[in-house]
Design an enzyme around this catalytic site. Sequence first.
Site, PDB file in Angstrom:
ATOM      1  N   LYS A   1      -9.688 -16.140  11.406  1.00 61.38           N
ATOM      2  CA  LYS A   1      -9.945 -15.234  10.281  1.00 61.38           C
ATOM      3  C   LYS A   1     -10.303 -16.077   9.068  1.00 61.38           C
ATOM      4  O   LYS A   1      -9.580 -17.009   8.708  1.00 61.38           O
ATOM      5  CB  LYS A   1      -8.703 -14.390   9.973  1.00 61.38           C
TER       6      LYS A   1
HETATM    7  C1  E4P Z   1      -5.504  -7.829   8.203  1.00 58.43           C
HETATM    8  O1  E4P Z   1      -5.698  -8.684   8.945  1.00 58.43           O
HETATM    9  C2  E4P Z   1      -5.148  -7.871   6.786  1.00 58.43           C
HETATM   10  O2  E4P Z   1      -4.827  -9.164   6.431  1.00 58.43           O
HETATM   11  C3  E4P Z   1      -4.006  -6.945   6.535  1.00 58.43           C
HETATM   12  O3  E4P Z   1      -4.147  -5.779   7.310  1.00 58.43           O
HETATM   13  C4  E4P Z   1      -3.833  -6.595   5.097  1.00 58.43           C
HETATM   14  O4  E4P Z   1      -2.882  -5.575   5.023  1.00 58.43           O
HETATM   15  P1  E4P Z   1      -2.089  -5.231   3.680  1.00 58.43           P
HETATM   16  O5  E4P Z   1      -3.045  -4.629   2.726  1.00 58.43           O
HETATM   17  O6  E4P Z   1      -1.028  -4.272   4.134  1.00 58.43           O
HETATM   18  O7  E4P Z   1      -1.506  -6.512   3.183  1.00 58.43           O
END
Ligand code: E4P
Length: 224
Positions: free
Chosen positions: A86
């Site tokens: 990522k």
């Molecule tokens: C996904 O990989 C994102 O990093 C994550 O879903 C972000 O979620 P949040 O907005 O609950 O922190």
Amino acid sequence: MKYLIDTGNLEAIKHINEFYPIEGVTTNPTLVSKEKSDFWALIKGIRAIIGEDKALHVQTVQETAEKIVEEAKLIKETVGGKFFVKIPIGEEGLKATMMLKKLGIGVTMTAIFTPQQALIAANAGASFVAPYVNRLDNIIGDGVRVVEDIVTVFDNYGLDCQVLAASFKNAQQIHNCAFCGCHTATISPDLFKIAISHPMTEAAIDGFTKDWKSVYGEKKILDF
Ligand code: E4P
């Protein structure tokens, strides 16, 4: 729409992997930090639970393209199996994505908030883009609409990049993403349970149990 679990918690991953049809696991530096454990032990622990065939998306913490590539190679070599690094959208991230594409390492371009970011990420060679639905909703940015627009743009140009919607806080957001053709969604452990729960389902099951027991008591079909 396929589902992934968005957490770094090994107990939660073990549970969800056993009871729900997930495609893999996504983490990010916040989720990993919450576990306060050794990074490699955690990542290897996730791989041991889900096996080689399910996708593991691990976020880089590097800031330059060259270092991102180096880190992605190391994580891939260490955890093996189906792996995607990522990378938050940005110039260095895009450069790294183009480099990783040549090396055959899959990229999930994350922290996506607009269709233009998603389109550029896809053109750079990302396998997935991760728009943050709830964070957009929090600023009245209509997260599902952004997901829908990204799906439309990808369809328009036949791009080989999937939308991996992320940042969910309720089942309605998940449903709306499925309805607009989103390919995958990564959701927190508690949302899996919420997504399958319904008071009418519980009432139906209670009714079946009560009626059966009124005639057959504690006997099950296996007991006849
Ligand atoms: C996904 O990989 C994102 O990093 C994550 O879903 C972000 O979620 P949040 O907005 O609950 O922190």
